[in-house]
Scaffold this active site. Sequence first.
Site, PDB file in Angstrom:
ATOM      1  N   TYR A  14       0.562  -1.180  -0.194  1.00 11.08           N
ATOM      2  CA  TYR A  14       0.189   0.015   0.148  1.00 11.08           C
ATOM      3  C   TYR A  14       0.501   1.054   0.070  1.00 11.08           C
ATOM      4  O   TYR A  14      -0.281   2.319   0.078  1.00 11.08           O
ATOM      5  CB  TYR A  14      -0.994  -0.010   0.947  1.00 11.08           C
ATOM      6  CG  TYR A  14      -1.792  -0.775   1.394  1.00 11.08           C
ATOM      7  CD1 TYR A  14      -3.393  -0.779   0.322  1.00 11.08           C
ATOM      8  CD2 TYR A  14      -1.692  -2.473   2.279  1.00 11.08           C
ATOM      9  CE1 TYR A  14      -3.834  -2.030   0.370  1.00 11.08           C
ATOM     10  CE2 TYR A  14      -2.536  -3.069   2.294  1.00 11.08           C
ATOM     11  CZ  TYR A  14      -3.820  -3.073   1.342  1.00 11.08           C
ATOM     12  OH  TYR A  14      -4.458  -4.439   1.874  1.00 11.08           O
ATOM     13  N   TYR A  64      -4.649  -0.621   9.783  1.00 16.13           N
ATOM     14  CA  TYR A  64      -6.414  -0.554   8.340  1.00 16.13           C
ATOM     15  C   TYR A  64      -6.526   0.295   8.749  1.00 16.13           C
ATOM     16  O   TYR A  64      -7.064   0.916   9.967  1.00 16.13           O
ATOM     17  CB  TYR A  64      -6.819  -1.920   7.828  1.00 16.13           C
ATOM     18  CG  TYR A  64      -5.500  -2.839   7.289  1.00 16.13           C
ATOM     19  CD1 TYR A  64      -4.712  -2.835   6.350  1.00 16.13           C
ATOM     20  CD2 TYR A  64      -5.425  -3.612   8.125  1.00 16.13           C
ATOM     21  CE1 TYR A  64      -3.627  -3.770   6.108  1.00 16.13           C
ATOM     22  CE2 TYR A  64      -3.991  -4.638   7.506  1.00 16.13           C
ATOM     23  CZ  TYR A  64      -3.522  -4.900   6.101  1.00 16.13           C
ATOM     24  OH  TYR A  64      -2.180  -5.424   6.854  1.00 16.13           O
ATOM     25  N   ASP A  91      -6.433  11.359   2.127  1.00 13.54           N
ATOM     26  CA  ASP A  91      -7.118  11.331   1.300  1.00 13.54           C
ATOM     27  C   ASP A  91      -8.972  11.575   1.019  1.00 13.54           C
ATOM     28  O   ASP A  91      -9.306  11.387   1.450  1.00 13.54           O
ATOM     29  CB  ASP A  91      -6.787   9.749   0.304  1.00 13.54           C
ATOM     30  CG  ASP A  91      -7.884   9.264   0.628  1.00 13.54           C
ATOM     31  OD1 ASP A  91      -7.580   8.656   2.208  1.00 13.54           O
ATOM     32  OD2 ASP A  91      -8.397   7.662  -0.032  1.00 13.54           O
ATOM     33  N   ASN A 112     -14.024   5.164   5.543  1.00 14.65           N
ATOM     34  CA  ASN A 112     -14.162   4.438   6.449  1.00 14.65           C
ATOM     35  C   ASN A 112     -12.891   4.675   7.566  1.00 14.65           C
ATOM     36  O   ASN A 112     -13.209   4.522   8.831  1.00 14.65           O
ATOM     37  CB  ASN A 112     -13.749   3.475   5.975  1.00 14.65           C
ATOM     38  CG  ASN A 112     -14.957   2.660   5.221  1.00 14.65           C
ATOM     39  OD1 ASN A 112     -16.415   2.752   5.081  1.00 14.65           O
ATOM     40  ND2 ASN A 112     -15.314   2.289   4.411  1.00 14.65           N
TER      41      ASN A 112
END
Length: 185
Positions: A14, A64, A91, A112
């Site tokens: 990632y 995460y 982001d 989220n």
Amino acid sequence: MYLIVGLGNPGDEYAHTRHNAGFDVVDAIADEIGVRYWKTECGALTAKGAWHDHDVVLAKPQSYMNTSGGPVKQLMNAYGVDGAHLIVVHDELDIDPGTVRAKFGGGHAGHNGLRSICDKTGTRDWFRLRIGIGRPPGRMAVADYVLSLPKREAKEDFDCAVDKGAQAVLYLIDNGLEKTQQRFN
């Protein structure tokens, strides 16, 4: 003291994806203020430093994106930080690539990571520094887009936004929200 949290996902797969814009901004801040030592605490990689007359804790949750709220809440408790001294960098699909926006409070807009922080802290009242990544092209799935590496011109825009984001966070600490919005929004 300010707690500056960059949102992203842990792991090499990632690294430097659009969704990890928060991690990249926190790394740029670490470079700017000369932070070199990172440790794991409260479910996050953290580093301590100072910016002018302010102590700062930089954090990259390692749970995460979708469960970032737990580490953020633990860090707020550990350092006695309230929402007025929490800056979350993330982001943002609804902002043009290469741009940044600062604000205080608000909803999660389906993000989220923000949803998790709102849920775990019980408040929406904290600073957000939003890094514009724009919308995916054509019919590309949002998840595929945010988890991909920007290429060519998009990479230039992304790198520019990361640099501006780091500058904006430090400017916010020194000058407050209104002046930061005037300069960066």
